[in-house]
Design a protein around this motif. Structure first.
Motif, PDB file in Angstrom:
ATOM      1  N   GLU A  98      45.704 -80.588 -69.223  1.00  0.00           N
ATOM      2  CA  GLU A  98      46.628 -80.095 -68.973  1.00  0.00           C
ATOM      3  C   GLU A  98      47.335 -78.615 -68.973  1.00  0.00           C
ATOM      4  N   LEU A  99      47.470 -77.788 -68.545  1.00  0.00           N
ATOM      5  CA  LEU A  99      47.713 -76.687 -68.884  1.00  0.00           C
ATOM      6  C   LEU A  99      48.882 -76.332 -68.683  1.00  0.00           C
ATOM      7  N   ARG A 100      49.538 -74.968 -69.478  1.00  0.00           N
ATOM      8  CA  ARG A 100      51.081 -74.699 -68.871  1.00  0.00           C
ATOM      9  C   ARG A 100      51.462 -73.516 -69.342  1.00  0.00           C
ATOM     10  N   ILE A 101      52.497 -72.916 -69.127  1.00  0.00           N
ATOM     11  CA  ILE A 101      52.429 -71.120 -69.312  1.00  0.00           C
ATOM     12  C   ILE A 101      54.072 -71.339 -69.457  1.00  0.00           C
ATOM     13  N   ARG A 102      54.237 -70.430 -69.869  1.00  0.00           N
ATOM     14  CA  ARG A 102      56.184 -70.413 -70.370  1.00  0.00           C
ATOM     15  C   ARG A 102      56.129 -69.102 -70.466  1.00  0.00           C
ATOM     16  N   ASN A 103      56.532 -67.916 -69.278  1.00  0.00           N
ATOM     17  CA  ASN A 103      56.894 -66.443 -69.800  1.00  0.00           C
ATOM     18  C   ASN A 103      58.586 -66.348 -70.089  1.00  0.00           C
ATOM     19  N   THR A 104      58.876 -65.511 -70.933  1.00  0.00           N
ATOM     20  CA  THR A 104      60.379 -65.401 -70.648  1.00  0.00           C
ATOM     21  C   THR A 104      60.128 -63.916 -71.672  1.00  0.00           C
ATOM     22  N   ALA A 105      60.751 -63.328 -71.618  1.00  0.00           N
ATOM     23  CA  ALA A 105      61.227 -62.154 -71.600  1.00  0.00           C
ATOM     24  C   ALA A 105      61.018 -61.564 -73.285  1.00  0.00           C
ATOM     25  N   GLU A 106      61.287 -62.646 -74.403  1.00  0.00           N
ATOM     26  CA  GLU A 106      60.613 -62.434 -75.607  1.00  0.00           C
ATOM     27  C   GLU A 106      58.987 -62.855 -75.707  1.00  0.00           C
ATOM     28  N   GLY A 107      58.987 -63.197 -74.545  1.00  0.00           N
ATOM     29  CA  GLY A 107      57.438 -63.320 -75.341  1.00  0.00           C
ATOM     30  C   GLY A 107      56.277 -64.523 -73.988  1.00  0.00           C
ATOM     31  N   GLY A 108      55.038 -64.468 -73.935  1.00  0.00           N
ATOM     32  CA  GLY A 108      54.736 -65.835 -73.596  1.00  0.00           C
ATOM     33  C   GLY A 108      53.519 -67.395 -74.327  1.00  0.00           C
ATOM     34  N   SER A 109      54.077 -67.613 -74.134  1.00  0.00           N
ATOM     35  CA  SER A 109      53.383 -69.322 -74.859  1.00  0.00           C
ATOM     36  C   SER A 109      52.110 -70.178 -73.658  1.00  0.00           C
ATOM     37  N   ALA A 110      51.754 -70.244 -74.241  1.00  0.00           N
ATOM     38  CA  ALA A 110      50.827 -71.124 -73.149  1.00  0.00           C
ATOM     39  C   ALA A 110      50.558 -72.902 -73.783  1.00  0.00           C
ATOM     40  N   SER A 111      50.071 -72.928 -73.361  1.00  0.00           N
ATOM     41  CA  SER A 111      49.200 -74.315 -73.765  1.00  0.00           C
ATOM     42  C   SER A 111      48.511 -75.699 -73.288  1.00  0.00           C
ATOM     43  N   ALA A 112      47.583 -75.784 -73.714  1.00  0.00           N
ATOM     44  CA  ALA A 112      46.123 -76.279 -72.770  1.00  0.00           C
ATOM     45  C   ALA A 112      46.129 -78.131 -73.730  1.00  0.00           C
ATOM     46  N   LEU A 113      46.123 -78.936 -72.862  1.00  0.00           N
ATOM     47  CA  LEU A 113      45.992 -80.583 -73.503  1.00  0.00           C
ATOM     48  C   LEU A 113      44.964 -80.885 -72.751  1.00  0.00           C
ATOM     49  N   PHE A 114      43.436 -81.944 -73.928  1.00  0.00           N
ATOM     50  CA  PHE A 114      42.887 -82.352 -73.308  1.00  0.00           C
ATOM     51  C   PHE A 114      43.318 -83.975 -73.442  1.00  0.00           C
ATOM     52  N   THR A 115      42.792 -84.315 -72.752  1.00  0.00           N
ATOM     53  CA  THR A 115      42.468 -86.258 -72.675  1.00  0.00           C
ATOM     54  C   THR A 115      41.525 -87.171 -71.790  1.00  0.00           C
ATOM     55  N   PRO A 116      40.974 -87.573 -73.036  1.00  0.00           N
ATOM     56  CA  PRO A 116      40.028 -88.248 -72.258  1.00  0.00           C
ATOM     57  C   PRO A 116      40.226 -89.541 -71.065  1.00  0.00           C
ATOM     58  N   ALA A 117      38.986 -89.554 -70.619  1.00  0.00           N
ATOM     59  CA  ALA A 117      39.014 -90.739 -69.699  1.00  0.00           C
ATOM     60  C   ALA A 117      39.253 -91.985 -70.195  1.00  0.00           C
TER      61      ALA A 117
END
Lengths: 415, 280
Positions: A98-117
């Protein structure tokens, strides 16, 4: 022509690879998934772990995330706008990311979460077998090793019992007598009960092992996070050392530069000071010379004063003469500071006419006359005649002072 | 592809696609058109920046980078639906070109040797297999040498063997195909190295620095070069494994500076010097 062929072949190869890469990247399993943010590698997700995650923050915006296998194949990608939120879920053979990106005026953040089958039973058994094999090869944590040994012993015991039971059944079927069969059935019931107990024990053991495994996974996650943060700190320390060195260097340069500026300023000041001293010396010499000349002139004046005294005493006889003497300065040349005039001014009362400024009160006029130690004599056509008995300075300077008074508009000494 | 077909393909690419599956299908059917469009954009960019020449080397260069762009577009574009794929590609390429130094361009990297080195280093940026293999291609090191030079721990060192194996099995071949190195060119490189070894190495050393300087900046926080005491601290305190692995292979000065800092039990490796290996 050959070059064109070469180019066409290359183009066809590139197209083929593009097709192949797309299908391969989605199929190929990967133990380690590399995470790239804005083309820069920021960490990895472990495809073998129960769950693996990665968080990233930066001052600028996060443009995109890319996931790549160890071979470099692009597995997934997500782009994001300069401001806003974007997320996606990628399905891989080992699980989902699961990939997520959040960008705001202050900066950006991203996360990646791996869940096994979710694993199948066969995979579980395979992993168990692998674990046992691994345990036999190299030492593992005491708790896990103990649990695994217990499972192995229980499984062996269970297999022996089942084999025994089966053999017993076969033997009993082969015996023609019925009585022993009852006894055997009782034993079978006992054995079945024991078997049930063993199965329950095994289930418990398996459960406890699963719990231990989960604990181990969590522990590994923590260790991975810790090592990651340690690496980050290390990199930070290196960067800080570099920065510190740079700052020191800049500081040294600044100090050298500022001391140079101070030195040049000081030398400039010193030069100016020397020039001023030289000028002052010259000026001093000139003033000394002038002083000597003035002293000489003063002596001459004194001599002249001595010689003029008898004449002055003769001249102070009548008031008319006085007024005439007062009227004389207008007609005399600019060199009215002759010793003779000085003497006259210092001994005779001075009469002059003053025209006061408009709106001047009588009180101000009286006060002003009083301050001059004089008195008013007559008024004629807006002009006030004033008499000062003994002016404290030569006539010209005195009259200049009178003209300079605020309330005085004009001064004249004639009628 | 005929003119009518081409028009039809472009028409489909100009239409709005609403789902990721539709996007995949439309894009997969129009790959040659999209590749040609990306090539056109890149050619124009190089012309505008005064870096273009009408020769095969430049054509190969833009083909390689167009394929890179297109691969990224195919995976990230499916998250942008609903969209018009043709215009999304234009925006995607324009965005990449708006960055400073969007790709590594240098006239000397367009020779067969330059393409070979640039291709390897560019691949090392995105593939750990290629990164580790670069120790072999640049310095002729074996997995054991890599572990010794970088001072890796036992747990880390296992991956090095895997990286080498995968690279030999498929990674090298795929990379050579991707950068357009033909067998004849590779043979010629090897022969040239044999014939004029010193001159070849000297030329490679000059060229490799262009590529290293460019691609080293792709690492997070741009790992800078360190002094020997700083490297010593990193090795003795056992941190910065990624730093070492990444930086040393992409910095000829630092790999020599850190020589001998690995654990004492490690085998002694000769001081690293540039020794190009064409084959894995």
């Amino acid at each position: 022509m050959e070059q064109d062929k070469d180019l066409a072949a290359y183009c066809a190869r590139v197209l083929g690879m593009l097709n192949m890469n797309t299908s391969r990247s989605l199929r190929s399993p990967s133990d380690v998934i590399h995470v790239f943010i804005n083309e820069r590698r920021v960490g990895t997700l472990n495809g073998r772990e129960a769950e693996s995650s990665l968080q990233f923050q930066r001052q600028g915006c996060v443009d995109h995330i890319q996931l790549r296998s160890e071979e470099g194949a692009l597995i997934g990608s997500l782009s994001a706008p300069e401001c806003g939120f974007r997320a996606t879920r990628l399905s891989l053979p080992e699980g989902t990311v699961e990939l997520r990106i959040r960008n705001t005026a202050e900066g950006g953040s991203a996360s990646a979460l791996f869940t096994p089958a979710p694993r199948r039973w066969s995979e579980f058994l395979r992993s168990m077998a692998e674990s046992v094999q691994t345990m036999a090869v190299r030492p593992v944590a005491d708790g896990t090793a103990h649990g695994m040994r217990m499972v192995v012993v229980l499984q062996v015991l269970l297999a022996v019992i089942v084999l025994g039971l089966a053999a017993d059944r076969i033997m009993s079927r082969l015996t023609p007598d019925g009585a022993p069969q009852v006894a055997t059935q009782t034993e079978v019931a006992k054995l079945e009960q024991q078997l049930g107990d063993l199965a329950r024990m095994q289930a418990k053991a398996v459960e406890s092992i699963q719990l231990q495994q989960q604990g181990m996974v969590r522990l590994q996650l923590e260790i991975a996070k810790l090592s990651s943060s340690q690496r980050a700190i290390g990199a930070g320390m290196q960067a800080a050392r570099q920065t510190l060195g740079h700052v020191e260097e800049v500081g040294r340069q600044d100090a050298a530069q500022s001391s140079g500026i101070v030195m040049s300023r000081a030398s400039t000041d010193q030069r100016q000071l020397k020039d001023e001293i030289r000028n002052l010396t010259v000026e001093n010499a000139r003033l000394s010379k002038e002083m000597a000349e003035l002293a000489e002139q003063n002596q001459d004046l004194e001599k002249m004063l001595k010689s003029a005294r008898p004449e002055v005493s003769k001249a102070t006889v009548t008031d008319q003469d006085n007024s005439m003497l007062i009227q004389q300065p207008d007609h005399e040349p600019a060199t009215s500071m002759s010793p003779r005039a000085e003497v006259r001014n210092n001994t005779q009362p001075l009469l002059f006419w003053v025209n006061f400024s408009e709106g001047t009160t009588q009180e101000s006029i009286d006060q002003w006359v009083h301050d001059m130690q004089g008195h008013m004599v007559a008024v004629n056509g807006g002009w006030q005649e004033v008499e000062v008995t003994q002016p404290s300075m030569p006539t010209d300077r005195f009259l200049e002072q009178v003209r300079g008074a605020k309330i005085v508009k004009a001064v004249r000494v004639d009628q | 592809m005929g003119m009518a077909d081409q028009t039809e393909v472009i028409g489909r690419l100009e239409d709005v696609v609403s789902t990721a599956e539709d996007f995949d299908r439309v894009v997969a059917q129009a790959l040659p058109t999209l590749l040609e469009r990306t090539r056109y954009s890149m050619r124009r960019f190089l012309r505008d920046t005064g870096q273009w020449s009408e020769d095969t080397a430049h054509e190969k260069f833009i083909l390689r980078w167009s394929a890179e762009y297109l691969e990224r577009f195919m995976l990230s574009g499916r998250n942008e639906v609903p969209c018009r794929p043709l215009y999304l590609l234009d925006a995607f390429v324009a965005k990449l070109h708006s960055r400073p130094e969007p790709f590594c361009y240098h006239p000397e990297l367009l020779t067969p040797l330059g393409r070979f080195i640039d291709g390897l280093v560019a691949r090392a940026v995105v593939s750990r297999d290629a990164l580790i293999a670069l120790y072999h291609h640049c310095y002729g090191m074996s997995p054991r040498d890599v572990i010794a030079v970088t001072g890796l721990s036992e747990s880390e060192s296992q991956r090095i063997y895997k990286n080498f194996r995968r690279w030999r099995e498929s990674g090298w071949q795929r990379t050579m195909e991707m950068i357009g190195m033909t067998d004849a060119e590779l043979e010629e490189l090897a022969a040239e190295q044999k014939r004029h070894h010193q001159q070849f190495t000297h030329e490679a050393e000059r060229v490799i620095r262009f590529a290293q300087d460019h691609y080293r900046k792709s690492e997070p926080d741009y790992y800078p070069c360190l002094s020997r005491p700083e490297w010593e601290a990193m090795f003795s305190e056992a941190y910065g494994h990624d730093y070492r692995l990444w930086h040393l292979v992409l910095c000829m000065d630092c790999v020599q500076k850190t020589w001998g800092l690995g654990p004492k039990r490690m085998p002694i490796v000769e001081k690293p010097r540039l020794e190009i290996r064409v084959r894995p």
